[in-house]
Scaffold this active site. Sequence first.
Site, PDB file in Angstrom:
ATOM      1  CB  THR A  46      -0.885   0.055   1.265  1.00 26.20           C
ATOM      2  OG1 THR A  46      -0.043   0.286   2.404  1.00 26.20           O
ATOM      3  CG2 THR A  46      -1.682  -1.215   1.461  1.00 26.20           C
ATOM      4  CB  ILE A 110       1.176   0.008   6.639  1.00 28.83           C
ATOM      5  CG1 ILE A 110       0.351   1.298   6.810  1.00 28.83           C
ATOM      6  CG2 ILE A 110       2.006  -0.297   7.890  1.00 28.83           C
ATOM      7  CD1 ILE A 110      -0.745   1.190   7.864  1.00 28.83           C
ATOM      8  CB  ILE A 141       7.326  -0.420   8.910  1.00 32.83           C
ATOM      9  CG1 ILE A 141       6.661  -1.138  10.092  1.00 32.83           C
ATOM     10  CG2 ILE A 141       7.141   1.105   8.994  1.00 32.83           C
ATOM     11  CD1 ILE A 141       5.212  -0.834  10.322  1.00 32.83           C
ATOM     12  CE  LYS A 142       5.716   0.882   0.097  1.00 35.89           C
ATOM     13  NZ  LYS A 142       4.658   0.978  -0.908  1.00 35.89           N
ATOM     14  CB  ILE A 143      11.305   3.473   6.070  1.00 33.86           C
ATOM     15  CG1 ILE A 143      10.601   3.051   7.372  1.00 33.86           C
ATOM     16  CG2 ILE A 143      12.215   4.679   6.308  1.00 33.86           C
ATOM     17  CD1 ILE A 143      11.547   2.627   8.487  1.00 33.86           C
TER      18      ILE A 143
END
EC number: 2.2.1.2
Length: 371
Positions: A46, A110, A141-143
Amino acid sequence: MAQNPNLAALSAAGVSVWLDDLSRDRLQTGNLTELINTRSVVGVTTNPSIFQAALSKGTAYDAQVNELAARGADVDATIRTVTTDDVRNACDLLAKEYEASDGVDGRVSIEVDPRLAHDTDKTILQAIELWKIVDRPNLLIKIPATMAGLPAISAVIAEGISVNVTLIFSVERHRLVMDAYLEGLEKAKEAGHDLSKIHSVASFFVSRVDTEIDARLEKIGSDEALALRGKAGVANARLAYAAYEEVFGSDRFAKLKADGARVQRPLWASTGVKNPEYSDTLYVTELVAPNTVNTMPEKTLEAVADHGEITGNTIAGTAASSQETFDKLAAIGIDLPDVFRVLEDEGVEKFEKSWQELLDATQGQLDAAKK
């Protein structure tokens, strides 16, 4: 239900098929389950634009937003609740794939608030917060791979949290991302974390590179320049894969691997073809190699299902010709560092804009519910 043969062949070649989309509608109608059962989908990504589109369509979120409004939730809390609920439900839907692949797939991503792209400390805090809120082992976790994002990646990995590094456009930045991952693993090991439980993918953007470079080639306009259109995106990703093989074949990684560490897989993102002159499966069929992920918008997924020709590994042995493409681009005057700088700035800006639109629309809904 049987899996589509083209997508099954892609999976068999070592490419994990992920869907680059999520909405409550997909979850509630059984559409995501259907794609898992018939399209070999084993993961979901996402981003702020995806959530903005999901929340602006239909009525699937209305009841929850109204309920949150009645409780006095502010706009940030509302968006956090709504998006983390969707992601948690998608994680549960993909739990079987997660178990079956020993944690490699069955992943849902996310993203941290894109407004934090240049703030290391706040990115770290929000990554930890999202990890706790969703509370599922198959979360990523998207960074973003901004210069401020790199130390955040190391710090979050060091906490034992799995990370999807996003907005990577250049091989040079990809190397820094892999270095940040290894540094994070080294710190996680010192802290006593089980390295086998920490996973990461490096999301390398493909079609946007062609869009930017093609526009510059058309401006130059020579036959030599025009002949290079549509080549940079694939060549760039193939060079990234060569860098991946080098880094994860190194002594530094071997020490971590002995303690259970996993490789950080390259993930091909931005794989929807934007130029109608190119094959609509270009960024899938030309980037087949073991230990990769291809996250596709549904349109691309269906194009591959319909007519994607999967012929095995299409990256092996391409490093020299891919480098030659980049040498030619530089020789005719394409300023590659500038291309990658523009793409990163635009990437962050695009997500910030989507997030702002999401905030504005949700605020409007909260206000209406309170009347």
